[in-house]
Enzyme design. Structure first.
Site, PDB file in Angstrom:
ATOM      1  N   HIS A  11       0.875  -1.324   0.124  1.00 23.22           N
ATOM      2  CA  HIS A  11       0.048   0.059   0.152  1.00 23.22           C
ATOM      3  C   HIS A  11       1.037   1.245   0.126  1.00 23.22           C
ATOM      4  CE1 HIS A  11      -3.898   2.133   1.543  1.00 23.22           C
ATOM      5  NE2 HIS A  11      -2.830   3.049   1.395  1.00 23.22           N
ATOM      6  N   HIS A  13       1.481   5.400  -1.794  1.00 23.94           N
ATOM      7  CA  HIS A  13       1.055   6.510  -2.672  1.00 23.94           C
ATOM      8  C   HIS A  13       2.432   6.996  -3.288  1.00 23.94           C
ATOM      9  CE1 HIS A  13      -2.923   6.411  -1.094  1.00 23.94           C
ATOM     10  NE2 HIS A  13      -2.486   6.189   0.125  1.00 23.94           N
ATOM     11  N   LEU A  14       2.524   6.603  -4.538  1.00 22.92           N
ATOM     12  CA  LEU A  14       3.908   7.175  -5.370  1.00 22.92           C
ATOM     13  C   LEU A  14       3.675   8.368  -6.046  1.00 22.92           C
ATOM     14  CD1 LEU A  14       4.933   3.467  -6.961  1.00 22.92           C
ATOM     15  CD2 LEU A  14       5.909   4.904  -5.140  1.00 22.92           C
ATOM     16  N   ARG A  15       2.274   8.754  -6.246  1.00 30.70           N
ATOM     17  CA  ARG A  15       1.959   9.945  -6.849  1.00 30.70           C
ATOM     18  C   ARG A  15       2.479  10.107  -8.413  1.00 30.70           C
ATOM     19  NH1 ARG A  15      -1.131  10.708  -2.536  1.00 30.70           N
ATOM     20  NH2 ARG A  15      -0.122  11.531  -0.641  1.00 30.70           N
ATOM     21  N   LYS A  98      -9.779  -0.617  -5.577  1.00 30.29           N
ATOM     22  CA  LYS A  98      -9.535   0.329  -4.377  1.00 30.29           C
ATOM     23  C   LYS A  98     -11.022   0.891  -3.864  1.00 30.29           C
ATOM     24  CE  LYS A  98      -7.961   2.011  -0.675  1.00 30.29           C
ATOM     25  NZ  LYS A  98      -6.822   2.760  -0.188  1.00 30.29           N
ATOM     26  N   HIS A 171      -4.678  -0.248   6.214  1.00 35.35           N
ATOM     27  CA  HIS A 171      -3.758   0.573   7.404  1.00 35.35           C
ATOM     28  C   HIS A 171      -4.750   0.222   8.559  1.00 35.35           C
ATOM     29  CE1 HIS A 171      -6.855   3.056   5.318  1.00 35.35           C
ATOM     30  NE2 HIS A 171      -5.855   3.415   4.450  1.00 35.35           N
ATOM     31  N   ASP A 243       1.619   2.893   3.241  1.00 38.16           N
ATOM     32  CA  ASP A 243       0.639   4.073   3.224  1.00 38.16           C
ATOM     33  C   ASP A 243       1.667   5.310   3.268  1.00 38.16           C
ATOM     34  OD1 ASP A 243      -1.437   5.311   2.499  1.00 38.16           O
ATOM     35  OD2 ASP A 243      -2.331   5.289   4.619  1.00 38.16           O
ATOM     36  N   HIS A 247       3.422  14.625   0.712  1.00 36.17           N
ATOM     37  CA  HIS A 247       2.821  15.802   0.372  1.00 36.17           C
ATOM     38  C   HIS A 247       3.637  17.039   0.511  1.00 36.17           C
ATOM     39  CE1 HIS A 247      -1.293  14.593   0.488  1.00 36.17           C
ATOM     40  NE2 HIS A 247      -1.067  13.696   1.572  1.00 36.17           N
ATOM     41  N   ALA A 259      -3.534  15.201   4.758  1.00 32.20           N
ATOM     42  CA  ALA A 259      -3.298  13.845   5.532  1.00 32.20           C
ATOM     43  C   ALA A 259      -2.350  13.126   4.750  1.00 32.20           C
ATOM     44  CB  ALA A 259      -4.552  13.247   5.705  1.00 32.20           C
TER      45      ALA A 259
END
Ligand code: DOR
Ligand code: ZN
Length: 342
Positions: A11, A13-15, A98, A171, A243, A247, A259
């Site tokens: 899990h 977030h690679l953006r 997802k 998560h 996770d 940002h 977040a």
């Protein structure tokens, strides 16, 4: 010294764009595969979008000399997802769907309003018949500290009504979810690094720390300890999913700050530190790879071995992006384990 076979982050977030370019190496160099989340600015709601994103990740990984890195792709569920699109996705090798409840977290604006609505139930039925894995951000819009617990009823309904559908409770953050996980054969879970090392006090106990603000919100020390124990046990229903969610600092610090905790730069050394501290290094291989291999039925992952040694290093304070930056989890702190570079 410890050698891990095929570390997996189930899990992340690679953006996209500049941020992807700045963060991918942390995953692609040290993990065999990562499950890339689909909550991009334009969410990955169809097969073509998912495949284009996969190409973007793969070509960047190749330019980093990480041909042995596999991005595992997921597709974003919204109410207008059709059966034809799902079949197309399946044929294209997409295995994970997802589900974000609308408004639950970053990039969930296009998520599902009513989870147990007829249309969504139809999607779950197709998902079950076509052997997809359903990954769920399980939070209601109730009181922050009860959101995951309240969502438990929905997990239960989906687990009972679609017994052949593998459902991932993403998560885990609340110790009350652990009983539920063990009650239904088709429920599985991911656990992050931050939920096993921190509690709500790390967000607001000594002044507000926006870099520890994430969804689901960090909970009590008892929740942290119960989840830590579950991770350390090597329980076969549980995979590691960081996770990691980068940002820009400017977005973290503004009102309604974003977040997400950017943990990718420290994952393997920090996990070694924790598993060693509790005398459970023998279980790390299960948590970081073996369990996920079985749960997600992963095949054809090129063999990758990552060796870590006991050596102190300092975590970088920031990663520059144009005039802004991303602050990593535990910035400036020391790690007692280090990845041995080849
Ligand atoms: O803290 C979080 N950040 N939780 C999520 O579920 C999404 C993520 C993000 O994309 O930033
Ligand atoms: Zn996430």
């Amino acid at each position: 010294m410890i050698t891990l076979q095929n570390p997996l982050d189930m899990h992340i977030h690679l953006r996209e764009g500049e941020i992807l370019k700045s963060v991918l190496a942390f995953s692609a160099k040290y993990f065999s595969a990562c499950l890339a989340m689909p909550n991009l600015k334009i969410p990955l709601t169809d097969t073509n979008k998912v495949l284009n994103y996969k190409k973007e990740i793969q070509s960047l990984a190749n330019s980093l000399n990480c041909d042995d890195f596999t991005p595992i792709m997921s597709m974003y569920i919204n109410e207008s997802l059709t059966k034809d699109e799902l079949i197309k996705a399946k044929k294209a090798g997409i295995k994970i769907l997802k589900l974000y409840p609308k408004g639950a977290t970053t990039g969930s604006e296009n998520g599902v309003e009513e989870i147990l609505d007829q249309k969504t139930l139809e999607i779950f039925e197709i998902a079950e018949n076509f052997d997809f894995i359903l990954s769920i951000h399980g939070e209601t819009n109730g009181f922050s500290l009860d959101r995951e617990f309240e969502f438990g009823e929905i997990f239960k309904q989906i687990a009972i009504n679609f017994p052949k559908l593998k459902i991932i409770m993403e998560h885990l953050s609340d110790r009350r979810s652990i009983d539920l996980l063990h009650k239904y054969n088709n429920l599985f879970a991911t656990i992050t690094l931050h939920h096993i090392t921190m509690s709500l006090d790390d967000v607001l106990g000594k002044g507000l720390n926006p870099h520890h603000f994430c969804k689901p919100i960090l909970k009590t020390p008892k929740d942290r300890n119960a989840l830590l124990e579950l991770a350390l046990s090597g329980d076969e229903k549980v995979s590691f999913g960081s996770d990691s969610a980068p940002h820009l600092q400017s977005n973290k610090l503004k009102q309604n700050g974003a977040a997400g905790i950017f943990s990718a730069p420290i994952l393997l050394p920090k996990l070694c530190e924790i598993f060693e501290k509790y005398n459970k290094l023998d279980n790390l291989q299960k948590f970081i790879s073996d369990n996920a291999m079985k749960i997600y039925d992963l095949k054809n992952i090129p063999n990758k071995k990552i060796t870590l040694i006991k050596e102190t290093s300092r975590i970088q304070d920031s990663i520059k992006i144009d005039n802004d930056c991303i602050i990593p989890f535990l910035a400036n702190e020391e790690l007692s384990w280090k990845i041995k570079e080849n």
